[in-house]
Design a protein around this motif. Structure first.
Motif, PDB file in Angstrom:
ATOM      1  N   VAL A 351       0.790  -1.055  -0.194  1.00 42.88           N
ATOM      2  CA  VAL A 351       0.014   0.016   0.280  1.00 42.88           C
ATOM      3  C   VAL A 351       1.006   1.220   0.071  1.00 42.88           C
ATOM      4  O   VAL A 351       0.382   2.626  -0.326  1.00 42.88           O
ATOM      5  CB  VAL A 351      -0.822   0.425   1.028  1.00 42.88           C
ATOM      6  CG1 VAL A 351      -1.716   0.866   1.418  1.00 42.88           C
ATOM      7  CG2 VAL A 351      -2.168  -0.860   1.228  1.00 42.88           C
ATOM      8  N   SER A 352       2.381   1.063   0.571  1.00 38.59           N
ATOM      9  CA  SER A 352       3.503   2.291   0.100  1.00 38.59           C
ATOM     10  C   SER A 352       2.653   2.401  -0.937  1.00 38.59           C
ATOM     11  O   SER A 352       4.073   4.107  -1.311  1.00 38.59           O
ATOM     12  CB  SER A 352       4.192   1.849   1.422  1.00 38.59           C
ATOM     13  OG  SER A 352       5.060   0.866   0.053  1.00 38.59           O
ATOM     14  N   LEU A 353       2.740   2.229  -2.033  1.00 37.20           N
ATOM     15  CA  LEU A 353       3.374   2.277  -3.246  1.00 37.20           C
ATOM     16  C   LEU A 353       3.051   4.147  -4.032  1.00 37.20           C
ATOM     17  O   LEU A 353       3.933   4.700  -4.162  1.00 37.20           O
ATOM     18  CB  LEU A 353       3.056   1.505  -4.602  1.00 37.20           C
ATOM     19  CG  LEU A 353       3.464   1.396  -5.831  1.00 37.20           C
ATOM     20  CD1 LEU A 353       4.790   1.863  -6.092  1.00 37.20           C
ATOM     21  CD2 LEU A 353       3.183   0.427  -6.721  1.00 37.20           C
ATOM     22  N   PRO A 354       1.355   3.778  -3.846  1.00 33.68           N
ATOM     23  CA  PRO A 354       1.246   5.160  -3.892  1.00 33.68           C
ATOM     24  C   PRO A 354       1.900   6.488  -3.384  1.00 33.68           C
ATOM     25  O   PRO A 354       2.361   7.956  -3.729  1.00 33.68           O
ATOM     26  CB  PRO A 354      -0.082   5.368  -3.426  1.00 33.68           C
ATOM     27  CG  PRO A 354      -0.810   4.125  -4.160  1.00 33.68           C
ATOM     28  CD  PRO A 354       0.237   2.942  -3.012  1.00 33.68           C
ATOM     29  N   GLY A 355       1.892   5.993  -2.192  1.00 38.76           N
ATOM     30  CA  GLY A 355       2.883   6.972  -0.725  1.00 38.76           C
ATOM     31  C   GLY A 355       4.355   7.369  -1.270  1.00 38.76           C
ATOM     32  O   GLY A 355       4.783   8.237  -1.451  1.00 38.76           O
ATOM     33  N   TYR A 356       5.163   6.792  -1.513  1.00 40.67           N
ATOM     34  CA  TYR A 356       6.707   7.093  -2.146  1.00 40.67           C
ATOM     35  C   TYR A 356       6.375   7.680  -3.500  1.00 40.67           C
ATOM     36  O   TYR A 356       7.085   8.317  -4.028  1.00 40.67           O
ATOM     37  CB  TYR A 356       6.938   5.377  -2.496  1.00 40.67           C
ATOM     38  CG  TYR A 356       7.314   4.411  -1.240  1.00 40.67           C
ATOM     39  CD1 TYR A 356       7.942   5.238  -0.454  1.00 40.67           C
ATOM     40  CD2 TYR A 356       7.342   3.260  -1.671  1.00 40.67           C
ATOM     41  CE1 TYR A 356       8.023   4.830   0.677  1.00 40.67           C
ATOM     42  CE2 TYR A 356       8.266   2.522  -0.350  1.00 40.67           C
ATOM     43  CZ  TYR A 356       8.288   3.023   0.555  1.00 40.67           C
ATOM     44  OH  TYR A 356       8.549   2.019   1.699  1.00 40.67           O
ATOM     45  N   LEU A 357       5.505   7.127  -4.395  1.00 45.12           N
ATOM     46  CA  LEU A 357       5.354   8.033  -5.753  1.00 45.12           C
ATOM     47  C   LEU A 357       5.008   9.649  -5.548  1.00 45.12           C
ATOM     48  O   LEU A 357       5.619  10.251  -5.948  1.00 45.12           O
ATOM     49  CB  LEU A 357       3.731   7.680  -7.243  1.00 45.12           C
ATOM     50  CG  LEU A 357       4.608   6.253  -7.462  1.00 45.12           C
ATOM     51  CD1 LEU A 357       3.233   5.370  -7.895  1.00 45.12           C
ATOM     52  CD2 LEU A 357       5.350   5.997  -8.589  1.00 45.12           C
ATOM     53  N   LEU A 358       3.976   9.712  -3.996  1.00 49.84           N
ATOM     54  CA  LEU A 358       3.084  10.750  -4.938  1.00 49.84           C
ATOM     55  C   LEU A 358       4.438  11.903  -3.834  1.00 49.84           C
ATOM     56  O   LEU A 358       4.591  12.643  -4.494  1.00 49.84           O
ATOM     57  CB  LEU A 358       2.504  10.479  -3.562  1.00 49.84           C
ATOM     58  CG  LEU A 358       1.268  12.328  -3.346  1.00 49.84           C
ATOM     59  CD1 LEU A 358       0.707  12.589  -4.299  1.00 49.84           C
ATOM     60  CD2 LEU A 358       0.277  12.484  -2.118  1.00 49.84           C
ATOM     61  N   PHE A 359       4.999  10.919  -2.681  1.00 54.80           N
ATOM     62  CA  PHE A 359       5.841  12.125  -1.886  1.00 54.80           C
ATOM     63  C   PHE A 359       7.433  12.474  -2.090  1.00 54.80           C
ATOM     64  O   PHE A 359       7.905  13.894  -2.171  1.00 54.80           O
ATOM     65  CB  PHE A 359       6.391  11.863  -0.288  1.00 54.80           C
ATOM     66  CG  PHE A 359       4.567  11.462   0.286  1.00 54.80           C
ATOM     67  CD1 PHE A 359       4.301  13.065   0.493  1.00 54.80           C
ATOM     68  CD2 PHE A 359       3.390  10.612   0.566  1.00 54.80           C
ATOM     69  CE1 PHE A 359       2.649  13.259   1.645  1.00 54.80           C
ATOM     70  CE2 PHE A 359       2.532  11.335   1.227  1.00 54.80           C
ATOM     71  CZ  PHE A 359       2.279  12.646   1.479  1.00 54.80           C
ATOM     72  N   GLY A 360       7.545  11.915  -3.095  1.00 57.13           N
ATOM     73  CA  GLY A 360       8.737  11.508  -3.692  1.00 57.13           C
ATOM     74  C   GLY A 360       8.620  12.697  -4.735  1.00 57.13           C
ATOM     75  O   GLY A 360       9.666  13.500  -5.471  1.00 57.13           O
TER      76      GLY A 360
END
Length: 405
Positions: A351-360
């Protein structure tokens, strides 16, 4: 606990596996640092470390249910040993960031099977009343394994030892882990080979089990919503280390040591708190404290203050990790446990994948400081939602028995 021979073997098998994984993480970050990757490149690294959980976690749980748990874990150790050996050879010839991304994908794919199998095996060799203590001992040791491996890895890199040599050392740890887990007898599995259901049917049955149990459903919803952004804290801290503190990637241990010590302290005291407070507290405390701590980082407070904050946040996270693992192992039906843990691993990693994309993207566009305020606000809101949305994780019968005693 340490009079239990099987627990000791499982304990040290997990130790060597975690030690190897953590040292490997530092080495890969250092190798990427040589190529001069930016926040986007770092995000890609984290994305490749989450994709296996997104793609394979749910079917992995159904597969694990039908296999001997010790053999699943030992097989992943062998695969990781082979992968590390191949990377050592490639590094001596010609290494690129793309190869590193593919490699981390393969390593994490092994963990998609290893971690649920490990968590499912623990309640089979430890009595229910000792599960909180067993989880605590394992969590504390794993954290100090990470601290040790981060520090040792950074020291060995700076001492001039070649990366290929370091990778071969890591490979030996996986072999030791394999030998120890195969010594845990008898071998255990959750489902008989005579089960008529297909893997897809098993996956659906596991998801239906969680859906029918409303408390489990809400628990995973809250966990997923929190971890969607909470997982990006690592990405934020690494970027903060490099860009704000102007330190190399291998100095990550400066920040992580305090957080991991805090997690260790929280894990140590959690068995004493688990039956004395509502486990729900351990779930929202982590989001609340880390939300506040990331805000402090964005305010650029002195490093000493930030490190103390990480210690406190780590303490709350230690409670969370022991509380949620003990609760699931104590309450979920045995035949669904591996599948539930696969969903847990799916959420924890995938579930962290969208977070990595967004916050990167945010770090690259609006900077680390502004991104930190967004992360902080979100985590604090999630903590407040948890307080009102998630029901108590203690039933009335348990509370009455405790009052009577």
């Amino acid at each position: 606990m340490f009079k239990n021979h099987n627990f000791v073997l499982l304990f040290f098998s997990r130790f060597f596996s975690v030690f190897a994984d953590a040292m490997l993480f530092i080495i890969l970050l250092s190798l990427l640092g040589i190529f001069g990757i930016n926040a986007i490149g770092l995000s890609i690294f984290f994305i490749f470390s989450t994709l296996p959980a997104i793609i394979f976690s749910l079917p992995a749980g159904a597969i694990i249910e039908r296999k001997y748990l010790q053999k699943v874990m030992s097989f992943t150790d062998i695969i990781r040993f082979v992968l590390v050996g191949c990377l050592a050879i490639i590094n001596a010839i010609h290494l690129t960031p793309t190869i590193i991304y593919i490699f981390i994908f393969a390593i994490v794919l092994c963990n998609v099977f290893y971690i649920p199998a490990n968590s499912s095996l623990l309640p089979k060799i430890v009595k229910t009343e000792y599960l909180a203590n067993a989880n605590s001992y394992i969590q504390i040791t794993m954290l100090f394994a990470k601290i040790g491996s981060y520090s040792v890895g950074a020291w060995l890199i700076k001492s001039g030892l070649s990366y290929s040599s370091l990778l071969l050392i890591i490979g030996s740890f996986y072999i030791i882990s394999m030998i120890m887990i195969l010594a845990v007898k008898p071998y255990h599995k959750n489902l008989s080979n005579n089960e008529p259901k297909t893997i897809i049917q098993d996956v659906k049955a596991g998801l239906a089990y969680i859906k029918v149990n409303k408390l489990y459903s809400k628990l995973f919803q809250i966990f997923g919503a929190a971890w969607l952004v909470g997982s990006s804290v690592d990405l934020y801290l690494i970027s903060y280390l490099v860009e704000i503190l102007e330190r190399p990637h291998e100095d990550l241990y400066i920040i992580t040591t305090y957080s991991l010590i805090g997690i260790g302290l929280g894990s140590f005291i959690s068995p004493y708190l688990y039956k004395r407070i509502n486990p729900k507290i351990g779930l929202y405390a982590s989001s609340l404290f880390f939300g506040i701590i990331i805000a402090l980082f964005s305010l650029k407070l002195p490093l000493a203050v930030l490190l103390i904050g990480l210690l406190i946040g780590g303490f709350a996270q230690g409670l969370f990790l022991i509380f949620i693992n003990t609760y699931l192992q104590s309450n979920v039906e045995e035949k669904y446990l591996s599948r539930v843990y696969s969903l847990y691993h799916f959420v924890y990693t995938g579930v962290s994948l969208p977070g990595y994309l967004l916050f990167g993207y945010f770090i690259d566009r609006i900077g680390i400081i502004n991104t930190g305020f967004i992360i902080a606000a979100y985590l604090i809101v999630i903590a407040l939602v948890t307080i009102f949305y998630l029901p108590s994780l203690r039933d009335k019968k348990e509370i009455l028995e405790e009052r009577h005693s």
